[in-house]
Write an enzyme that holds these catalytic residues in place. Sequence first.
Site, PDB file in Angstrom:
ATOM      1  N   ASP A  53      97.256  32.315 127.459  1.00 25.38           N
ATOM      2  CA  ASP A  53      96.170  32.027 128.490  1.00 25.38           C
ATOM      3  C   ASP A  53      96.406  32.774 129.683  1.00 25.38           C
ATOM      4  O   ASP A  53      97.202  32.061 130.633  1.00 25.38           O
ATOM      5  CB  ASP A  53      96.044  30.423 128.553  1.00 25.38           C
ATOM      6  CG  ASP A  53      94.782  30.156 129.598  1.00 25.38           C
ATOM      7  OD1 ASP A  53      94.132  30.796 129.762  1.00 25.38           O
ATOM      8  OD2 ASP A  53      94.883  28.979 129.737  1.00 25.38           O
TER       9      ASP A  53
HETATM   10  C1  SPV Z   1      92.306  25.039 129.384  1.00 25.48           C
HETATM   11  O1  SPV Z   1      92.170  24.212 128.512  1.00 25.48           O
HETATM   12  O2  SPV Z   1      92.113  26.196 129.411  1.00 25.48           O
HETATM   13  C2  SPV Z   1      92.643  24.318 130.702  1.00 25.48           C
HETATM   14  C3  SPV Z   1      93.279  23.050 130.730  1.00 25.48           C
HETATM   15  O3  SPV Z   1      92.617  25.321 131.541  1.00 25.48           O
HETATM   16  S1  SPV Z   1      94.758  23.319 130.862  1.00 25.48           S
HETATM   17  O4  SPV Z   1      95.429  24.233 129.662  1.00 25.48           O
HETATM   18  O5  SPV Z   1      95.456  21.983 130.774  1.00 25.48           O
HETATM   19  O6  SPV Z   1      95.352  23.862 132.366  1.00 25.48           O
HETATM   20 MG    MG Z   2      92.055  27.059 131.261  1.00 21.78          MG
END
Ligand code: SPV
Ligand code: MG
Length: 290
Positions: A53
């Site tokens: 991510d």
């Molecule tokens: C996501 O689910 O991509 C978020 C929440 O941004 S977290 O991963 O908890 O930051």
């Molecule tokens: Mg996120």
Amino acid sequence: MERKNIQRLLKEKGQLLAIGGHDGLSGRLGERAGFDLIWASGFEISASHGLPDANILDMSDQLAASCQIDEAISIPVIADCDNGYGNAVNAAYTAKKFAKAGIAGICIEDNIFPKRCSFYSGTRRELVSGREHALKVKACKDSTDGELFVIARTEALIAGYSIEDALDRAEAYSDAGADAVLIHSKEKTPDQMIEFSRRWTRPTPLVAVPTTYDTITAAELGTLGYRIVIFANHGLRASIRAMEQAYAKLLPAGRASVLRDQIVSLKDVFELVGVAALEESEKKYLPTAM
Ligand code: SPV
Ligand code: MG
């Protein structure tokens, strides 16, 4: 079709519970379980591509996944739009695209571009200034005639800033027109979240993502003023565990029947994806043999 309205739902129910999703099926399972909203999670959508991510997927990938979810369900979607994929101009375009596509809400965070997931270790986290992010929030609201529910998220606590800094940022985002403010924390206890909410004086609703501080209940967060609670990645994590366990059993056994008690039936899948409706359509619209 009328836009799904988060503001109205929030008024009606007082507090909304969201579950993370990454595709039509995970969204549908969330809706069926009774959640109020689906969080089109950047973390989950990246993971479903086998990717971290970190703004590796782009705005169009996020839009496609969010629309896939939205089309599969009737409850509203909040699309996790990371940092708006650039500056305020990029964020405004992002907001417009999601609004035009009929998505009910988006969330934009004050991470720089490219971002890294809040839970990754490594280099010191840099944020854009509070002023820059407030202007981004305003740009998102202005570009969508106030139609889109915009959550402004601060990563101040994730970056190691003080509660005062987090409050300053959150207040600026609220003043810029945010419909809600998400305050993110990676502590194991909810102490920061409790302190932040005690010092929050604006009427703007707060949003919590209880991933690391996972013992507090949504109801407890509600009494603190967190009117949207997002369980951001629990469906994905449950399914990874379930698949790993099933595959570890299936491969050595070499016989599918070993899984009978731990997998849903084909009939369950048919029901979930609407095979009955398909058959109805076939009867109605496909020519029958003379
Ligand atoms: C996501 O689910 O991509 C978020 C929440 O941004 S977290 O991963 O908890 O930051
Ligand atoms: Mg996120």
